[in-house]
Design an enzyme around this catalytic site. Sequence first.
Site, short mmCIF file in Angstrom:
data_model
loop_
_atom_site.label_atom_id
_atom_site.label_comp_id
_atom_site.label_asym_id
_atom_site.label_seq_id
_atom_site.Cartn_x
_atom_site.Cartn_y
_atom_site.Cartn_z
N ASP A 81 -3.14 -2.36 -2.40
CA ASP A 81 -2.60 -1.67 -3.29
C ASP A 81 -3.10 0.19 -2.75
O ASP A 81 -2.58 0.44 -4.14
CB ASP A 81 -2.85 -1.79 -5.20
CG ASP A 81 -1.52 -1.40 -6.14
OD1 ASP A 81 -1.01 -0.69 -5.86
OD2 ASP A 81 -2.25 -0.25 -6.89
N TYR A 124 1.84 12.19 -11.77
CA TYR A 124 0.43 12.22 -11.56
C TYR A 124 0.63 12.64 -10.04
O TYR A 124 1.13 13.00 -9.53
CB TYR A 124 -0.06 10.77 -11.20
CG TYR A 124 0.43 9.95 -10.20
CD1 TYR A 124 -0.40 9.84 -9.03
CD2 TYR A 124 1.44 9.21 -10.35
CE1 TYR A 124 0.53 9.07 -8.27
CE2 TYR A 124 1.96 8.30 -9.32
CZ TYR A 124 1.44 8.35 -8.47
OH TYR A 124 1.60 7.54 -7.23
N TYR A 181 9.77 -3.47 -9.87
CA TYR A 181 8.35 -3.67 -10.45
C TYR A 181 8.49 -2.97 -12.05
O TYR A 181 9.37 -2.04 -12.82
CB TYR A 181 7.63 -1.61 -10.08
CG TYR A 181 6.11 -1.58 -10.57
CD1 TYR A 181 4.88 -2.49 -11.29
CD2 TYR A 181 5.36 -0.15 -10.15
CE1 TYR A 181 3.96 -1.98 -11.57
CE2 TYR A 181 4.22 -0.38 -10.78
CZ TYR A 181 3.42 -1.02 -11.34
OH TYR A 181 1.90 -0.56 -12.05
N ASN A 230 -3.38 6.09 -10.11
CA ASN A 230 -3.21 6.09 -11.45
C ASN A 230 -4.48 4.91 -11.91
O ASN A 230 -4.76 5.06 -13.09
CB ASN A 230 -1.95 6.15 -12.05
CG ASN A 230 -0.89 6.61 -11.87
OD1 ASN A 230 -1.28 8.28 -12.75
ND2 ASN A 230 0.05 5.88 -11.52
N CYS A 242 0.99 -0.85 0.15
CA CYS A 242 0.07 -0.45 0.02
C CYS A 242 1.16 0.92 0.22
O CYS A 242 2.34 1.05 0.04
CB CYS A 242 -1.41 -0.01 1.27
SG CYS A 242 -0.18 0.03 2.62
N HIS A 243 0.43 2.06 0.16
CA HIS A 243 0.76 3.70 -0.30
C HIS A 243 0.40 5.05 0.35
O HIS A 243 -0.71 4.57 0.86
CB HIS A 243 1.27 4.24 -1.67
CG HIS A 243 1.57 3.05 -2.36
ND1 HIS A 243 2.82 2.59 -2.25
CD2 HIS A 243 0.73 2.16 -3.55
CE1 HIS A 243 3.10 1.75 -3.56
NE2 HIS A 243 1.67 1.67 -4.45
#
Length: 297
Positions: free
Chosen positions: A248, A49, A156, A253, A32-33
Amino acid sequence: MSVKETGRIISWHGNPSKPLYTPPPGAIDAHCHVFGPMADFPFSAKAKYLPEDAGPDRLFALRDHLGFARNVIVQASCHGTDNAATLDAIAKSNGKARGVAVVDPAISDADLAALHDGGMRGIRFNFLKRLVDDAPKDKFLEVAQRLPAGWHVVIYFEADILAELRPFMDAIPVPLVIDHMGRPDVTHGPDGVDMKAFRAFLDSRDDIWFKATCPDRLDPNGDPWNSFADAIAPLVADYQDRVLWGTDWPHPNMQDAIPDDGHLVDMIPRIAPTAELQRKLLIDNPMRLYWPEEVSA
């Protein structure tokens, strides 16, 4: 699309459902972020973004709502190599979060040690061209050779460059964790070209881990993401000691196809149908990577 009048993107569900599936006590959301808050932690000038704030208060409220106990917070690309927002979230977690940093390859050993003290346990290399401008493999290898003891490298990339990246990844001297399985085409099933290539990669080293994550990104057929479940369940079963899971959140995005986090959690028993598999996926495996000091020998 969800974009505030400020032009900042909202990519998460405002009222996610309560999952039908109940994670086991101690379960870890291992991907997660956090975004900002921008007033305290400005976004990188190179960010591709500009999200709305999605700080630790929101993350930890979601953790509790979904039935998880801990988080692994991965530095988001919108913050570049300034890990302050992620470190702040870890510091506010009361010991319930660890992290993965994004660093300038020229980072000093002292600064790596400071990241370790702040709860980081790995660094991330991002090869998605739409998210980063530069990914210098030679410099990445240099920093990978001087990480604090017990750290790993998260990578990634998209499936079409797996073969190109193999020599680079083969040379990394610490365990690897592959985000979202290298984004395979799940519509081709468990025996598709991408899945076979990824299995061959996993078979090349016994210290390559992966995250069985992001059905919302990988399955173009949408919720309930049946193609993802069909393709990924056999992978989880065959590599059950090297797999992680995460929400996530806040879904960078994904503003055009925002997933319901409760539905994401309900994917867990579809790719890990037994209690033993679920414990490995959600507790045992992430604990070994991120809280090894709590794992008995």
